[in-house]
Design a protein around this motif. Structure first.
Motif, PDB file in Angstrom:
ATOM      1  N   ILE A  15      28.914 -17.708  32.836  1.00  0.00           N
ATOM      2  CA  ILE A  15      28.848 -17.680  34.303  1.00  0.00           C
ATOM      3  C   ILE A  15      28.267 -16.356  34.776  1.00  0.00           C
ATOM      4  CG2 ILE A  15      30.192 -17.791  36.436  1.00  0.00           C
ATOM      5  CD1 ILE A  15      32.145 -19.632  34.947  1.00  0.00           C
ATOM      6  N   VAL A  16      28.619 -15.255  34.107  1.00  0.00           N
ATOM      7  CA  VAL A  16      28.025 -13.960  34.452  1.00  0.00           C
ATOM      8  C   VAL A  16      26.505 -14.042  34.356  1.00  0.00           C
ATOM      9  CG1 VAL A  16      27.707 -11.585  33.623  1.00  0.00           C
ATOM     10  CG2 VAL A  16      30.007 -12.508  33.900  1.00  0.00           C
ATOM     11  N   ASP A  17      26.004 -14.624  33.286  1.00  0.00           N
ATOM     12  CA  ASP A  17      24.555 -14.740  33.123  1.00  0.00           C
ATOM     13  C   ASP A  17      23.941 -15.632  34.204  1.00  0.00           C
ATOM     14  OD1 ASP A  17      24.510 -13.085  30.935  1.00  0.00           O
ATOM     15  OD2 ASP A  17      24.555 -14.700  29.452  1.00  0.00           O
ATOM     16  N   GLN A  18      24.622 -16.707  34.555  1.00  0.00           N
ATOM     17  CA  GLN A  18      24.124 -17.585  35.617  1.00  0.00           C
ATOM     18  C   GLN A  18      24.080 -16.851  36.950  1.00  0.00           C
ATOM     19  OE1 GLN A  18      26.849 -20.888  35.442  1.00  0.00           O
ATOM     20  NE2 GLN A  18      26.135 -21.534  33.418  1.00  0.00           N
ATOM     21  N   GLU A  19      25.118 -16.066  37.229  1.00  0.00           N
ATOM     22  CA  GLU A  19      25.165 -15.321  38.492  1.00  0.00           C
ATOM     23  C   GLU A  19      24.087 -14.242  38.541  1.00  0.00           C
ATOM     24  OE1 GLU A  19      27.299 -15.717  41.313  1.00  0.00           O
ATOM     25  OE2 GLU A  19      27.489 -17.646  40.312  1.00  0.00           O
ATOM     26  N   ARG A  20      23.873 -13.562  37.425  1.00  0.00           N
ATOM     27  CA  ARG A  20      22.816 -12.552  37.379  1.00  0.00           C
ATOM     28  C   ARG A  20      21.453 -13.187  37.624  1.00  0.00           C
ATOM     29  NH1 ARG A  20      25.229  -9.301  32.068  1.00  0.00           N
ATOM     30  NH2 ARG A  20      26.454  -7.759  33.252  1.00  0.00           N
ATOM     31  N   THR A  21      21.201 -14.324  37.009  1.00  0.00           N
ATOM     32  CA  THR A  21      19.919 -14.996  37.155  1.00  0.00           C
ATOM     33  C   THR A  21      19.704 -15.491  38.580  1.00  0.00           C
ATOM     34  OG1 THR A  21      19.946 -15.687  34.833  1.00  0.00           O
ATOM     35  CG2 THR A  21      18.490 -16.898  36.318  1.00  0.00           C
ATOM     36  N   SER A  22      20.713 -16.148  39.151  1.00  0.00           N
ATOM     37  CA  SER A  22      20.552 -16.695  40.498  1.00  0.00           C
ATOM     38  C   SER A  22      20.422 -15.585  41.539  1.00  0.00           C
ATOM     39  CB  SER A  22      21.720 -17.627  40.849  1.00  0.00           C
ATOM     40  OG  SER A  22      22.932 -16.908  40.968  1.00  0.00           O
ATOM     41  N   LEU A  23      21.122 -14.477  41.332  1.00  0.00           N
ATOM     42  CA  LEU A  23      21.005 -13.366  42.274  1.00  0.00           C
ATOM     43  C   LEU A  23      19.626 -12.725  42.167  1.00  0.00           C
ATOM     44  CD1 LEU A  23      22.433 -11.715  44.427  1.00  0.00           C
ATOM     45  CD2 LEU A  23      23.299 -10.213  42.630  1.00  0.00           C
ATOM     46  N   ALA A  24      19.101 -12.596  40.955  1.00  0.00           N
ATOM     47  CA  ALA A  24      17.741 -12.069  40.791  1.00  0.00           C
ATOM     48  C   ALA A  24      16.735 -12.974  41.489  1.00  0.00           C
ATOM     49  CB  ALA A  24      17.403 -11.926  39.308  1.00  0.00           C
ATOM     50  N   ASP A  25      16.926 -14.282  41.397  1.00  0.00           N
ATOM     51  CA  ASP A  25      16.034 -15.225  42.090  1.00  0.00           C
ATOM     52  C   ASP A  25      16.080 -15.005  43.599  1.00  0.00           C
ATOM     53  OD1 ASP A  25      15.372 -16.361  39.649  1.00  0.00           O
ATOM     54  OD2 ASP A  25      16.738 -18.071  39.875  1.00  0.00           O
ATOM     55  N   LEU A  26      17.289 -14.813  44.140  1.00  0.00           N
ATOM     56  CA  LEU A  26      17.439 -14.571  45.579  1.00  0.00           C
ATOM     57  C   LEU A  26      16.734 -13.275  45.973  1.00  0.00           C
ATOM     58  CD1 LEU A  26      20.720 -14.884  47.651  1.00  0.00           C
ATOM     59  CD2 LEU A  26      19.221 -12.917  47.893  1.00  0.00           C
ATOM     60  N   LEU A  27      16.970 -12.215  45.221  1.00  0.00           N
ATOM     61  CA  LEU A  27      16.429 -10.902  45.553  1.00  0.00           C
ATOM     62  C   LEU A  27      14.908 -10.878  45.479  1.00  0.00           C
ATOM     63  CD1 LEU A  27      18.973  -8.697  43.572  1.00  0.00           C
ATOM     64  CD2 LEU A  27      18.821  -8.886  46.057  1.00  0.00           C
ATOM     65  N   GLU A  28      14.363 -11.624  44.552  1.00  0.00           N
ATOM     66  CA  GLU A  28      12.919 -11.600  44.330  1.00  0.00           C
ATOM     67  C   GLU A  28      12.143 -12.054  45.559  1.00  0.00           C
ATOM     68  OE1 GLU A  28      10.742 -12.069  40.143  1.00  0.00           O
ATOM     69  OE2 GLU A  28      11.589 -13.937  40.927  1.00  0.00           O
ATOM     70  N   GLY A  29      12.766 -12.876  46.388  1.00  0.00           N
ATOM     71  CA  GLY A  29      12.068 -13.389  47.559  1.00  0.00           C
ATOM     72  C   GLY A  29      12.324 -12.615  48.837  1.00  0.00           C
ATOM     73  N   LEU A  30      13.003 -11.476  48.772  1.00  0.00           N
ATOM     74  CA  LEU A  30      13.357 -10.752  49.991  1.00  0.00           C
ATOM     75  C   LEU A  30      12.184  -9.954  50.558  1.00  0.00           C
ATOM     76  CD1 LEU A  30      16.916  -9.323  49.232  1.00  0.00           C
ATOM     77  CD2 LEU A  30      16.272 -11.548  50.196  1.00  0.00           C
ATOM     78  N   SER A  31      12.204  -9.810  51.873  1.00  0.00           N
ATOM     79  CA  SER A  31      11.217  -8.964  52.544  1.00  0.00           C
ATOM     80  C   SER A  31      11.659  -7.509  52.463  1.00  0.00           C
ATOM     81  CB  SER A  31      11.104  -9.371  54.016  1.00  0.00           C
ATOM     82  OG  SER A  31      12.326  -9.072  54.705  1.00  0.00           O
ATOM     83  N   THR A  32      10.747  -6.611  52.838  1.00  0.00           N
ATOM     84  CA  THR A  32      11.073  -5.181  52.847  1.00  0.00           C
ATOM     85  C   THR A  32      12.266  -4.916  53.760  1.00  0.00           C
ATOM     86  OG1 THR A  32       8.762  -4.607  52.439  1.00  0.00           O
ATOM     87  CG2 THR A  32      10.179  -2.877  53.355  1.00  0.00           C
ATOM     88  N   GLU A  33      12.293  -5.563  54.914  1.00  0.00           N
ATOM     89  CA  GLU A  33      13.392  -5.360  55.865  1.00  0.00           C
ATOM     90  C   GLU A  33      14.713  -5.862  55.293  1.00  0.00           C
ATOM     91  OE1 GLU A  33      10.489  -6.802  56.587  1.00  0.00           O
ATOM     92  OE2 GLU A  33       9.584  -5.133  57.713  1.00  0.00           O
ATOM     93  N   GLU A  34      14.679  -6.972  54.585  1.00  0.00           N
ATOM     94  CA  GLU A  34      15.912  -7.513  54.007  1.00  0.00           C
ATOM     95  C   GLU A  34      16.472  -6.607  52.918  1.00  0.00           C
ATOM     96  OE1 GLU A  34      15.680 -12.319  54.536  1.00  0.00           O
ATOM     97  OE2 GLU A  34      14.286 -11.403  53.118  1.00  0.00           O
TER      98      GLU A  34
END
Length: 222
Positions: A15-34
């Motif tokens: 689950i730790v690995d799943q959470e790390r992966t999904s959070l990286a996916d979320l972060l990768e799409g953020l704007s500079t302001e976000e």
């Protein structure tokens, strides 16, 4: 302790690995302001919280000792200052760091394998709420993390336990005595980690029941 409250070690790390992966996916799409958005972790921005989540698995014991010396032996200051310094790195590197530790089993000194899960679940919500997003939290994982907070003795728990009876409405989990607080286990975890307003907000966004008292207290990083 409720039956099945604690995950076995292999399942926990999965689950730790799943959470790390999904959070990286979320972060990768953020704007500079976000990336610059303020969270409820003191003065931490999204980028500082994200960087913090990579440190335990990347820093050697020697680096931890040096950070402690810089913080003059203050553990909370060390956690804060190291995250802010690491958070100044390019955001592409922060995301790459998070992906690079998928599969890592390195732990911060004095911690158990349950701490990385607790950190990811709670700080993942800090990031999501700061961005106005809803981030799912696996129920069994949230229960394990809530149980860890409730039973934490060392390292010392930085949040006072609520003087209430906590009852999860979506999984078997009951702790404490006093006025009853009912809600999804994810919201109870946020309450237990000193985030009463985040707990209410998470439950409301998820369309889940949330009743009872909240606990005032200082919002601490970590």
């Amino acid at each position: 302790m409720a039956v099945g409250a604690v995950l076995d070690t292999d399942e926990l790390w999965q689950i730790v690995d799943q959470e790390r992966t999904s959070l990286a996916d979320l972060l990768e799409g953020l704007s500079t302001e976000e990336w610059q958005a303020r969270t409820r972790c003191g003065d931490w921005r999204v980028r500082d919280v994200a960087a913090h989540l990579t440190i335990a698995a990347r820093f050697s014991y020697g680096q931890v000792v040096r950070e402690m010396l810089r913080a003059r032996g203050n553990w909370n200051r060390m956690i804060h200052d190291s995250a802010v310094r690491e958070g100044e790195r390019p955001v592409t590197e922060i995301v790459a760091d998070l992906r690079s530790i998928v599969g890592s089993r390195r732990l911060a000194p004095t911690t158990s394998p349950r701490e990385p899960l607790l950190d990811l679940l709670v700080h993942g919500q800090d990031i999501a709420l700061a961005l106005g997003r809803t981030r799912e939290m696996p129920r069994a994982a949230a229960r394990d993390a809530a149980d860890r907070v409730w039973t934490m003795r060392f390292p010392p728990r930085p949040w006072p336990l609520p003087k209430a009876r906590l009852v999860a409405t979506d999984i078997e989990f009951t702790r404490g005595d006093g006025p009853e607080v009912r809600g999804p286990v994810a919201a109870l975890l946020l309450l237990l980690t000193g985030r009463p307003e985040a707990a209410r907000e998470w439950a409301e966004r998820a369309g889940e029941e949330w009743t009872g008292v909240t606990t005032p207290g200082e919002q601490l990083p970590g």
